[in-house]
Design a protein around this motif. Structure first.
Motif, PDB file in Angstrom:
ATOM      1  N   ALA A  56      -5.642  -2.139   5.087  1.00  0.00           N
ATOM      2  CA  ALA A  56      -5.227  -1.643   3.755  1.00  0.00           C
ATOM      3  C   ALA A  56      -5.906  -0.310   3.462  1.00  0.00           C
ATOM      4  O   ALA A  56      -5.282   0.613   2.919  1.00  0.00           O
ATOM      5  CB  ALA A  56      -5.564  -2.674   2.683  1.00  0.00           C
ATOM      6  N   GLU A  76       0.820  -1.222   0.000  1.00  0.00           N
ATOM      7  CA  GLU A  76       0.000   0.000   0.000  1.00  0.00           C
ATOM      8  C   GLU A  76       0.853   1.272   0.000  1.00  0.00           C
ATOM      9  O   GLU A  76       0.329   2.377  -0.033  1.00  0.00           O
ATOM     10  CB  GLU A  76      -0.953   0.008   1.206  1.00  0.00           C
ATOM     11  CG  GLU A  76      -1.995  -1.097   1.192  1.00  0.00           C
ATOM     12  CD  GLU A  76      -2.946  -1.017  -0.004  1.00  0.00           C
ATOM     13  OE1 GLU A  76      -3.029   0.046  -0.643  1.00  0.00           O
ATOM     14  OE2 GLU A  76      -3.586  -2.038  -0.307  1.00  0.00           O
ATOM     15  N   ARG A  92      -3.916   3.087   2.743  1.00  0.00           N
ATOM     16  CA  ARG A  92      -4.120   3.827   1.482  1.00  0.00           C
ATOM     17  C   ARG A  92      -4.446   5.293   1.765  1.00  0.00           C
ATOM     18  O   ARG A  92      -3.929   6.198   1.118  1.00  0.00           O
ATOM     19  CB  ARG A  92      -5.254   3.197   0.680  1.00  0.00           C
ATOM     20  CG  ARG A  92      -4.774   2.366  -0.497  1.00  0.00           C
ATOM     21  CD  ARG A  92      -5.864   2.082  -1.497  1.00  0.00           C
ATOM     22  NE  ARG A  92      -7.059   1.491  -0.911  1.00  0.00           N
ATOM     23  CZ  ARG A  92      -7.190   0.195  -0.621  1.00  0.00           C
ATOM     24  NH1 ARG A  92      -6.208  -0.655  -0.851  1.00  0.00           N
ATOM     25  NH2 ARG A  92      -8.303  -0.261  -0.107  1.00  0.00           N
TER      26      ARG A  92
END
Ligand code: 3PG
Length: 219
Positions: free
Chosen positions: A204, A40, A208
């Protein structure tokens, strides 16, 4: 002034912009988590020495996910430095400014960023040659305005800070836009509860978002 953080290491931490603070309860989750963070765009972590499996987790990450710049947090004794150096940690930090740990790091020429929260802490760290400092607990102390005031007298020393404690997606930009910030860090990206539940999708998404904000601020 002597610094034990090389420019190469500082460059890596600056490039990541974000240091994920990780507390691992099950060493089997260390590698999938580190891989996910790297995928990421988060390439730096502070693995806390607060659980029994922390050293095992560190060893697995440095062996199996070399793209992750793995640092260690909550280093409270100089002897712990030998354990983490053996397992190829790249740097260490602590919540407080412990002269014994700073001396231990200097003896071993190992990059250690002591925690500072007052001008006296800054002077203790600087008098021993530290240049990268963890400001903790950064938000609770007063956020970026507190750091601006604290660093005012020391601006000419080119100190670099890593704010930790209460930093999150909502306030990270206020830190990242300042030139004295090397990288920001926090546990909100992968808090222990989410790691224990293997909530990789949620972690995640947090990663992000943090990477997106970092890119918006730093370009
Ligand atoms: C640390 O160990 O650096 C801090 O616990 C991080 O603080 P946070 O949990 O508020 O992000």
């Amino acid at each position: 002034m002597k610094t034990i953080f090389t420019s190469e290491l500082k460059g890596k931490l600056f490039a990541s912009g974000v240091i994920a603070v990780i507390t691992i309860n099950d060493a089997d989750q260390a590698v999938p988590l580190a891989r996910l963070l790297v995928d990421e765009g988060i390439r730096a972590m502070e693995l806390t020495l607060r659980t029994e499996c922390a050293l095992n987790a560190l060893e697995r990450i440095t062996k199996e996910v070399p793209e992750m710049n793995a640092g260690v947090g909550t280093v409270l004794q100089a002897s712990q430095l030998d354990e983490i150096i053996k397992r190829r940690a790249l740097f260490a930090v602590a919540p407080g400014c412990n002269p014994d740990v700073i001396d231990g790091a200097l003896e071993r020429q190992f990059p250690f960023g002591p925690g500072i929260s007052t001008a006296s802490d800054v002077e203790t760290a600087v008098s021993k040659g530290c240049q990268v400092l963890k400001i903790f607990p950064a938000e609770q102390l007063g956020g970026i305005n507190y750091l601006k005031a604290l660093n005012g007298p020391y601006g000419f020393l080119d100190l670099q800070y890593i704010p930790l404690g209460g930093v999150n997606a909502g306030n990270m930009a206020s830190w990242l836009e300042r030139p004295e910030i090397l990288a920001i860090g926090g546990s909100w990206i992968a808090p222990p509860g989410m790691i224990d539940k293997k909530d990789w999708t949620g972690i995640a998404a947090n990663a992000r978002e943090a990477v997106k904000i970092t890119r918006e601020v730093r370009g």
